[in-house]
Structures are given as C-alpha cells and as structure tokens.
Design an enzyme around this catalytic site. Structure first.
Site, PDB file in Angstrom:
ATOM      1  N   GLU A 125       3.890  -2.158  13.335  1.00 40.23           N
ATOM      2  CA  GLU A 125       2.690  -2.293  12.499  1.00 40.23           C
ATOM      3  C   GLU A 125       1.410  -2.429  13.323  1.00 40.23           C
ATOM      4  OE1 GLU A 125       2.760  -1.297   9.710  1.00 40.23           O
ATOM      5  OE2 GLU A 125       4.823  -1.558   9.010  1.00 40.23           O
ATOM      6  N   GLU A 178       0.877   5.881   7.480  1.00 39.56           N
ATOM      7  CA  GLU A 178       2.290   6.135   7.178  1.00 39.56           C
ATOM      8  C   GLU A 178       2.808   7.322   7.982  1.00 39.56           C
ATOM      9  OE1 GLU A 178       3.465   3.686   5.730  1.00 39.56           O
ATOM     10  OE2 GLU A 178       1.593   2.924   4.909  1.00 39.56           O
ATOM     11  N   GLY A 189       0.802  -1.219   0.000  1.00 37.82           N
ATOM     12  CA  GLY A 189       0.000   0.000   0.000  1.00 37.82           C
ATOM     13  C   GLY A 189       0.835   1.269   0.000  1.00 37.82           C
TER      14      GLY A 189
HETATM   15  N1  TRP Z   1       5.776  -0.559   6.292  1.00 43.42           N
HETATM   16  C1  TRP Z   1       4.775  -0.591   5.255  1.00 43.42           C
HETATM   17  C2  TRP Z   1       3.476  -0.256   5.956  1.00 43.42           C
HETATM   18  O1  TRP Z   1       3.206   0.843   6.242  1.00 43.42           O
HETATM   19  C3  TRP Z   1       4.680  -1.933   4.602  1.00 43.42           C
HETATM   20  C4  TRP Z   1       5.397  -2.109   3.314  1.00 43.42           C
HETATM   21  C5  TRP Z   1       5.416  -1.259   2.277  1.00 43.42           C
HETATM   22  C6  TRP Z   1       6.122  -3.242   2.864  1.00 43.42           C
HETATM   23  N2  TRP Z   1       6.092  -1.801   1.244  1.00 43.42           N
HETATM   24  C7  TRP Z   1       6.547  -3.003   1.563  1.00 43.42           C
HETATM   25  C8  TRP Z   1       6.455  -4.443   3.437  1.00 43.42           C
HETATM   26  C9  TRP Z   1       7.272  -3.930   0.833  1.00 43.42           C
HETATM   27  C10 TRP Z   1       7.182  -5.378   2.717  1.00 43.42           C
HETATM   28  C11 TRP Z   1       7.597  -5.122   1.434  1.00 43.42           C
HETATM   29  O2  TRP Z   1       2.742  -1.072   6.378  1.00 43.42           O
HETATM   30 ZN    ZN Z   2       2.750   0.166   8.500  1.00 48.75          ZN
END
Ligand code: TRP
Ligand code: ZN
Length: 880
Positions: free
Chosen positions: A326, A304, A267
């Site tokens: 998360e 985010e 996302g």
């Molecule tokens: N940290 C991201 C979130 O807000 C998750 C995420 C984005 C992610 N791109 C990714 C995890 C690619 C693994 C691979 O949830």
């Molecule tokens: Zn996140």
C-alpha cells in the site's frame, strides 16, 4: 456478533505455512437463495515448515459445510473437525487433494466481505480475510496458488460471469443456466481472488504494451452507467503507459477488467486482472462528477492498476507487511497524479492529508508503526499510517537515493521477488543493494510510530559570515513505545537573502558551485549545520517540498512568513508560509474579544493572491484555502473546538468582507473558459471561481447571491453546479438554498453518486447540518443503511467534517454517533469501526468535550456482541 474472544495477533508469532496449495479448482453454483461452492485444493506439506506432522487447518467464517473429501474419498464427520472458524483434519498425507463443499448466502451478506450481492449482481471482496467467507482455505497471503474458477448461474439474470485471468470455456446448462470458466496462470494469494456475475454492459478498449502485445481492456457497469466509463478507461491507459515509462513495468495478462459496484466498503480492490471499484471511485461524466471526482477516479484507477506489480506479482508475506504494497503503491500513484497535473498542488494535497489526518492518527490511541507489531482486527489497519505515511517513507528513500538509483532499486526488487510473498525489509534491502546506501537507521521509520518533531534554532555570526542551524529531533511516546531512537530525516532546505533570492549553500568556506537547495541528513537527537560566506542573516525555508513527514518548529515572525509567501522558490513552501501565517492569525483570535483586530498584513497577502492573474493559478487556488478546522485542532495542545471554529470563521468573514470587490473580479476573470475539460489549468480556474463565490456567499453578499443562482441554473458541468449549490447552502439565504437543494435533488435523484454529494453538502454544513436536520436525512428515501457510501455521506461526514455541530457542547452529536455505530455494527462491522475514529481522540479536547466523547465510547464498549472491529478501536481508545 463476535464469534471468537478478542485476541491479538503478533508479528513475532509468524511461522511459515505448514501446507502449500498448488492449485485451486472452484465451482460456484449461484442461486437466489444462496450459493454452493465446490473447492478442490491440491495441497502438499511445506518442506520449509518446522512441523512435519502438523495437522491441516483451514480458515472459515460463516460457512455451512456440506461435505469434505480427501483424494476423492468422502470423509465421515469424525474424520474432520468443523470448528466454525477452522476446519481441522488431523491425519493427512504429504500430498493430497481436498474437496470441500460449502453453502453460503450472498444475498444476506451485509458485511460486504466474501461473496455478496450489490444492486442485483454477485461480487466479491476478499482482502484482507474475506476468502474464508467463501470456502475453507489457508487464508494468508503467503499461500499462493493457481486458480481455475467455473461460475454457473441463470443466464437471463446473470449474462456476464467474470473471474481472474483468461476465459477458457463457456457453455449452456439445463434450466436456462449457463457457465463460464476462468483460469489465472499466475499463482496468487486468495485475497486477490474475485468473481462477478450480473447483467452488465461491457465497454471495450485496447492497449498496446511496450513489447507490442495487445491487451483487451473491458469495463463492466450497470446499463444506466454506460456513459460514465470513458474517463476510467482513459485513466487506465495513461496509467499503463506511465508504469512502463517510469518503472519499466509491462502488463502481464491478455485481459484487464474493471467492474463498478455500488455497495463497497472501501475505494477499490486490485484483484488480479479483475479490479473491482466502488462506483463513486470509477464512474464519471462531466455533468455528474466534480473535478475532485475526476481526479479521484484517475488516481484510484492508477493505484489499483499499479498493484498488479506492487502487490500482486510481488505480494505481502503477512498482513503486518501491508504497507509493502500500500505505501509503495500510493507512492506510485502520487507520482502518476503529479505527472498528470500540477506537482506542487499534488504535494500540497498529500502533505495536507498527512498533517491533518495522519499526524492525528499518529498522536492518538490507534497510533502504530508503518509495519505494525500486533493487531486484533486487520481491517482496522488500512490506515493513513499504512497508506500515506508508508508512501512518505518510500518517498524519503527516493529522495535519499535520487531517481536513478531508486529505479535501480525498484527493478531489483521486482526481479528478485517476482512471484514471492515478502516483507518491507526485503524492499529496503533491494534499495540498499542496488544503491550501496546503508539504510540501517532509516528502517526505524518502519518500526517506530509517532511523528518526529524537528525544532530548529539559528544563529548568525556576521563577523565570520557563518549561519548556523541547531536542530533537535524528538519523537513522542506512542502506545507500547515509550523511548524512541532518533530517525534518519532527509531535511530539504534553502536560505533566502533580503531580496528573496536563494543563497548558495556552502558547507565549507569558498565552496565552488554550491547548490541553492540541499537535503541535510538529520540522524541525531542534536545536530548543528553551518553555512559559510553568508553576508547577511537569511530567512530559512525549511523542509522544502515536505521532504519528510515531520513537524517543524522554527520561530518565523509574520513579516518573514509574508516574505516567504512571496519569494520562496519552492512552491510548496510558499503555500506553507501562507498556512503558517493564517494559523498564527487564527490562533491569536481564539477566545479573543471582538476588539482584537484581524492582522491587516494577512488581508494584504490575500488581496495579492486574489488579484494576481500572472502567477500559477493552481497554486493560488490552494493558497486561498484557510487551514482547516481539523488541522487547527490537530495543532492545539488542548482543543477548544467551538473557539477554533469561531476564530477561523471570523478570519474568513473578515477576508471575504474586505476583499469582496476583488473576489467579484476574480470570479468574472475565471468565468468563461470554454467547454469542460479536466486539465489542471481549467480545474484551477474553476476552483478559484468557486472559492470566490463561496467566500461571497459566506458573508451573504447580494451580488454573490445573484451570481450563485445564475451559475446553479446555467452550469454545464457538475463542478460549477455543485460549487454554486455549496455556496448557497453555506449562506444565510435560506429560501434560495432550500430551492437549490430541492431542485438539485429533483434533477439528480436517479444518480447515486450525485445523491451522495447532495447528502454530504448538507451534512458538512454548519448551516444545514444541525443534528435535527441530519437525523431527518436518515429517513430520506434515498438513504440506505446497507450502502456504505450513504452512511459515510450522512453519518461519516457529519462526525468528521461538521465540527461545530458534531461537537455540540451538550454531547448530542456524540450520542448520535454512538447510537448509529451500535446499530451498524450488527450489519457491517468494518464501516462501524471506521466511524468510531472521530471519538478516538477524546483526550485531545478541552474538558467540556472530553466527558461526552468518553461516555459515547463507553456506551459502545458495553454493547453485547460487539464486533472485533469496533471492540479493538473502542478498547484502545479508552485504555490509559
Ligand atoms: N487493497 C485495497 C486498496 O487498493 C484496499 C481494500 C479494498 C480493502 N477493499 C477492502 C481493505 C476491504 C480492507 C477491506 O487499497
Ligand atoms: Zn492499495
């Protein structure tokens, strides 16, 4: 191609890093045929490390090494060992500078990890382990460094050059090139690094923080998307204010940037000061985005942004702690969405996701605790358990402590661990220390997988006026965890008398001022609770507000469920009673002949819902939705998919036919609501109107057909246009639906977000989503295997939402899925592995389906050069 043998990483093997990186100096030379990355690391040995003579080992992936220098002295090939996935230097001093030059090919990077190109721009995705695809580095979140990044590129093609922090220098270079240098004052793990270079338009805004600092807000998009930025920027400002008000968190840099990218695996990503979004999760305008999309953008922008504190300022020690950031951040964004709209509706949505998808995950072969003990490929652990169950676990701490002590706990957590990389246990400890509560048993929520089952029996002693609840708790075995200890379950409940009023809940006879709702602490395998001065046998309203992520068994009869639907003071449980009633009715019709009648009391209940304009329309819109096929499958011991879908359709058709006049009236009642506004009141009315329309078309109502065509033509916003399209697609008016589909495509073919919707409305439909039609969409000019959103909209939606067709009894749906996963695995293993998910629960289904699903998994297992991502899911699914 898998470069290394499958291997499992264990939490118990965690060791502090042998080396720390103080500073990272990066210089990117971006070209069309590749990029050269110069990295100078200021490194010192970690005094905490148990191994003072450790050799230096840096992670790498798909890198071409061009040179290594230690303290400015070039190293000869024999001085280091380039093992491909590691760069090893045996002899290093205690403090030194290491310069590494690598060559990478972003234009050929289809995995979308590291530095890659999307619609002509360069962008990065480094979480979880993408930074190692850019340069050799200790790629683990507990190595936190200050970054300085210089980007050089052709000025005409890439006028905008972005990275984390503040822009400190810019200038011209030879050959029409230019550069920009960025400096991030906050030490961060490399997974939060980001770079963007492209021909983008800039949308500016400002936010004044609680301490009076002016923050520059900037959103960067391709020129064609310039009109789709307002909603994200408004959402961002609301999120920034909310985090100050509710958590006391102020933004820390002078600039906050958002970038929209078309090709993205997930996302969005919370890179420090430079959040990168999947276009579909950030771009919105009322003519192209539905209400659901508006709400998704608001929630993800907030999510985010909230990571800036829960994730960036305080980060994870290792990836086993992923839910630290998360789970907590989902809890924070849920609270935000709840405050921006209807709290009851938000709770219903969260609980629905938990009960359909997370419970399924928790009962399947990939089940894992909120804090896993092992993994093979970390990308496979960005799961509903880590995110949604993790959020529920934080929510239970909130319930147990109450809002004030919870806030004290979060303040202490942020203060105590600012700038550190910590564990979920550090989070719980801060909550304990701030509140004085003992959360020892509660910690099992992080350690044990599986969904607890709470079975409740009751007993009424009329003479003593005592109402007694006998509660049993059991947690099913999950892979690697057979015997479970009882967990601490905060169990909110109320008791209704015969007039539908809440009774005071007296735990002792004569208790004064007893509350009408309590949160019981279930902590044992068996427990009894007594309520006093109860004059008549009450109807229990259990697990109010879904106070814990558990299943509840209590033998409510249909009469009682109708009663709760109408009277429960807890909106969530009014909805839940309706769901339970519908589940019961549908289940009783599975495999039943047509002589079996549909429960007439359900019709009465629904008539009341459709006709009553006085009660909360947002709640009504939710209550009208029948339990999904996926949820009904989840509830079955052994799922007969076709039987379930038929029974559900029968109930839906029966309701739609019997209530058609009421539905027409409901449609008209909610028609004229003025210009488009994404307020929860307006959203509810559009949802009601479009549900009424969908039901009418579901039974091919002639008046409905006219209404749908008119709405499709006259709609002034995407929610209504798409609502009409969906209704037509799910009708038998074949000519009308074909016309609508083709007109819609003609109108919107230039807009990728709308085209994604156009794909998924077809692939999700039992009418238009037959295997042949879905296969044909794969050849459509707008389809692109390299774009994850398109793959999800066609292949993912077909396998995940079009259950009648995917579970065709000849196994063709399964073979189709396996074939395409197989092919996708070569270009994008993360997306390939996610698509395996519908097959993983093959044991859940009746015989007819099981074999076909298993053999599809076996085909994948036998593929040569299978990625670690797909390998892990397939092998765990087939293990006994
Ligand atoms: N940290 C991201 C979130 O807000 C998750 C995420 C984005 C992610 N791109 C990714 C995890 C690619 C693994 C691979 O949830
Ligand atoms: Zn996140």
């Amino acid at each position: 191609m898998r470069t290394s043998q499958p291997r499992t990483i264990y939490l118990s093997d965690y060791r502090v890093p042998a080396f720390l990186v103080e500073h990272v100096d990066l210089r990117f030379e971006l070209f069309e045929e590749g990029a050269r990355v110069h990295s100078t690391l200021t490194i010192r040995r970690n005094p905490e490390s148990g191994d003072p003579d450790a050799r230096l080992e840096l992670d790498g992936d798909s890198l071409k090494l061009e040179g290594v220098a230690l303290d400015d002295k070039s190293l000869a090939v024999g001085d280091y060992d380039d093992q491909g996935d590691k760069l090893v230097i045996a002899e290093v001093p205690d403090q030194f500078q290491l310069t590494v030059v690598t060559w990478i090919e972003p234009q050929n990077n289809t995995r979308l990890e590291g530095l890659y190109k999307s619609s002509g721009m360069f962008c990065t995705q480094c979480e979880a382990e993408g930074f190692r695809c850019i340069t050799f580095f200790p790629d683990r979140p507990d190595v936190m460094a200050r970054f300085r990044t210089r980007i050089e590129a052709d000025k005409a093609r890439y006028p905008i050059l972005l990275s984390n922090g503040n822009d400190v220098e810019t200038g011209e270079l030879a050959d029409g090139r230019h550069f920009m240098t960025w400096e991030d004052p906050f030490p961060k793990p490399c997974y939060l690094f980001a770079l963007v270079a492209g021909d983008l338009v800039e949308k500016k805004d400002t936010f004044t923080t609680c301490s009076g600092r002016d923050i520059d807000l900037r959103m960067y998009v391709e020129p064609r998307n310039a009109e789709k930025c307002d909603h994200a920027l408004d959402s961002l400002k609301r999120a920034m204010r909310w985090d100050e008000d509710v958590y006391g968190r102020e933004y820390d840099l002078d600039i906050f940037m958002i970038v929209a990218v078309d090709d993205f695996n997930m996302g969005a990503m919370e890179n420090k000061g430079l959040n990168i979004f999947n276009s579909s999760c950030v771009l919105a305008s009322s003519d192209t985005a539905t209400d659901a999309a508006f709400q998704r953008v608001e929630a993800i922008v907030a999510h985010e942004y909230f990571h800036n504190w829960s994730g960036n300022r305080v980060t994870c020690r290792d990836w086993f702690q992923l839910s630290l950031k998360e789970g907590f951040t989902v809890f924070r964004d849920s609270g935000f969405s709840s405050d921006m709209g209807s709290p009851t509706v938000k709770r219903i949505e969260d609980a629905t996701l938990m009960r359909t998808a997370q419970f399924a995950e928790d009962a399947g072969p990939m089940a894992h605790p909120v804090r896993p003990e092992s993994y093979m490929e970390i990308s496979n652990f960005y799961t509903l358990t880590i995110y949604e169950k993790g959020s529920e676990v934080v929510g239970m701490i909130h319930t147990l402590l109450g809002p004030d002590l919870f806030r004290k706990g979060s303040d202490l957590y942020f203060e105590r661990h600012d700038g550190q990389a910590v564990t979920t246990d550090d989070f719980v400890k801060a909550m304990e220390d701030a509140s004085g509560r003992d959360l020892t048993q509660f910690r099992l929520w992080y350690e044990q997988a599986g969904t607890p089952v709470i079975t409740v029996e009751d007993e009424f002693d009329a003479e003593q006026q005592v109402y007694r609840l006998h509660v049993r708790q059991s947690i099913p075995a999950t892979p690697g965890q057979r015997d479970k200890k009882p967990q601490h379950v905060p169990f909110a409940l109320g008791l209704l008398n015969q007039r539908g009023e809440d009774l005071p809940l007296r735990l002792t006879p004569g208790e004064a001022d007893a509350p009408t709702e309590r949160v019981l602490d279930i902590t044992q395998e068996r427990q009894a609770f007594e309520f006093h001065d109860v004059a008549e046998k009450p109807v229990p309203s259990l697990l109010r507000g879904f106070s814990a992520p558990v299943r509840v068994n209590y033998p409510w009869n249909r009469e009682q469920l109708m009663f709760l639907m109408n009277h429960d003071s807890d909106g969530f449980n009014r909805w839940d009673a309706g769901q339970r009633l519908s589940v019961d009715v549908i289940q009783s019709l599975i495999g039943a002949g047509s002589e079996t009648v549909v429960e007439p009391r359900q019709v009465t209940a629904y008539r009341h819902l459709v006709s009553n304009a006085d009660v909360d329309q947002a709640l009504v819109a939710k209550m009208l939705q029948l339990p999904s096929e996926a949820y009904l499958i989840e509830l079955a011991d052994s799922a007969d998919v076709q039987g379930i879908c038929q029974a559900r359709t029968r109930v839906l058709n029966h309701l739609a036919l019997t209530l058609r006049d009421e539905l027409v009236a409901c449609y008209h009642r909610n028609l004229d609501i003025g210009p488009y506004e994404p307020t929860s009141e307006a959203i509810a009315r559009r949802a009601l109107r479009n549900t009424a329309l969908a039901w009418l078309l579901q039974v091919n109502d002639e008046e409905g057909r006219i209404l749908a065509k008119r709405q499709f033509r006259d709609a002034t916003n995407m929610t209504d246009q798409f609502g009409a399209l969906r209704a037509l697609v799910n009708s038998d008016f074949e000519a009308d639906r074909e016309v609508a589909l083709s007109e819609f495509y003609q109108q919107w073919q230039q807009d990728p977000q709308v085209v994604e919707q156009w794909f998924s409305v077809q692939t999700s439909s039992p009418r238009t989503g037959g295997l042949a039609a879905v296969s044909k969409l794969l050849d459509h000019p707008a389809f692109d295997w390299k774009n994850p959103n398109k793959v999800r909209a066609v292949v993912g939606v077909f396998a995940g939402q079009n259950l009648v067709n995917f579970h065709a009894q000849d196994g063709s749906g399964y073979r189709f899925l396996a074939k395409h996963i197989n092919h996708l695995d070569d270009s994008n293993p993360q997306i390939a592995a996610r698509l395996v998910s519908p097959l993983t629960r093959w044991r859940k289904y009746t015989e007819v389906y099981r074999d076909g699903m298993r053999s599809a998994l076996e085909t994948l297992r036998d593929k040569k050069g299978l990625s670690m991502d797909v390998y892990e899911v397939v092998h765990k699914s087939l293990a006994d």
